[in-house]
Design an enzyme around this catalytic site. Structure first.
Site, PDB file in Angstrom:
ATOM      1  N   HIS A  17      37.235  36.226  40.896  1.00 41.73           N
ATOM      2  CA  HIS A  17      38.335  36.488  40.766  1.00 41.73           C
ATOM      3  C   HIS A  17      38.549  37.638  41.823  1.00 41.73           C
ATOM      4  CE1 HIS A  17      39.367  34.107  37.040  1.00 41.73           C
ATOM      5  NE2 HIS A  17      39.472  33.288  38.032  1.00 41.73           N
ATOM      6  N   THR A  45      37.266  32.964  50.043  1.00 41.93           N
ATOM      7  CA  THR A  45      36.949  34.530  50.279  1.00 41.93           C
ATOM      8  C   THR A  45      35.687  34.805  49.939  1.00 41.93           C
ATOM      9  OG1 THR A  45      39.260  34.715  50.374  1.00 41.93           O
ATOM     10  CG2 THR A  45      38.158  36.610  50.248  1.00 41.93           C
ATOM     11  N   THR A  46      35.414  34.562  48.726  1.00 39.39           N
ATOM     12  CA  THR A  46      34.073  35.090  48.201  1.00 39.39           C
ATOM     13  C   THR A  46      33.131  34.623  49.070  1.00 39.39           C
ATOM     14  OG1 THR A  46      34.848  34.856  45.786  1.00 39.39           O
ATOM     15  CG2 THR A  46      32.590  34.977  46.027  1.00 39.39           C
ATOM     16  N   ASP A  89      37.964  37.475  35.615  1.00 36.87           N
ATOM     17  CA  ASP A  89      38.722  38.654  35.089  1.00 36.87           C
ATOM     18  C   ASP A  89      39.187  38.310  33.963  1.00 36.87           C
ATOM     19  OD1 ASP A  89      40.118  41.036  34.826  1.00 36.87           O
ATOM     20  OD2 ASP A  89      41.128  41.150  36.853  1.00 36.87           O
ATOM     21  N   HIS A  96      45.492  29.536  38.517  1.00 35.92           N
ATOM     22  CA  HIS A  96      44.807  28.612  38.221  1.00 35.92           C
ATOM     23  C   HIS A  96      43.997  28.584  37.094  1.00 35.92           C
ATOM     24  CE1 HIS A  96      42.537  31.445  40.313  1.00 35.92           C
ATOM     25  NE2 HIS A  96      41.476  30.808  40.525  1.00 35.92           N
ATOM     26  N   ASP A  99      42.279  25.509  36.266  1.00 38.11           N
ATOM     27  CA  ASP A  99      41.177  25.138  36.599  1.00 38.11           C
ATOM     28  C   ASP A  99      39.929  25.863  36.287  1.00 38.11           C
ATOM     29  OD1 ASP A  99      42.860  23.400  38.389  1.00 38.11           O
ATOM     30  OD2 ASP A  99      43.142  24.958  39.709  1.00 38.11           O
TER      31      ASP A  99
END
Length: 150
Positions: A17, A45-46, A89, A96, A99
């Site tokens: 997160h 992004t990770t 987190d 989401h 999910d």
């Protein structure tokens, strides 16, 4: 009981997160030598951040809120992910969240090692089992699949 064999070179999904991305990147950098022996998958992004920091290719999926968590879940269900490292987190509601819950449910359903924090990830990566073939015992879902639908 059904089984699935994990090879020496594991397929590892890395997810974080927003407020946990720095923690995951720091952990991955500390473990870069161990991670270099495996195939890495990550959400949007990770994945980009990991690839830059580790100087190692990362198979990048969609961003989590755009379906990346579900893509990782599908790969788990297909037997294409061996380990899930998911720094989530607990203090921040996520748009989401369903999910996220589904992803964690799939990891447990398919009995794959899952770390949701740095300590657990450290334990997984210091286990001698991470460096060897490993046979996962799977739940027998045949009765569930044969159930009578009304």
């Amino acid at each position: 009981m059904p089984t699935r064999k994990m090879k020496v070179r594991k397929r590892i999904a890395l997810v974080a997160h927003d407020y946990k991305k720095t923690d995951l990147i720091d952990w991955a950098y500390f473990n870069r030598s161990a991670l270099s022996k495996h195939d890495l998958y990550a959400t949007g992004t990770t994945g980009k951040l990991l690839e830059e920091k580790l100087d190692q290719p990362v198979i990048k999926l969609l961003s989590g809120p755009l379906g990346g968590d579900q893509q990782i879940g599908a790969l788990i269900a297909e037997g294409k992910i061996d380990v899930l490292i998911f720094f989530w987190d607990p203090m921040e509601a996520q748009p989401h969240d369903p999910d996220v819950k589904a992803l964690l449910r799939l990891a447990v359903t398919w009995n794959i090692p899952t770390a949701c924090d740095r300590a657990t990830a450290d334990f997984i990566f210091t286990s001698p089992l991470i460096l060897d073939d490993y046979t996962i015992q799977l739940e027998d879902y045949s009765q569930y699949l044969k159930r009578k639908i009304k």
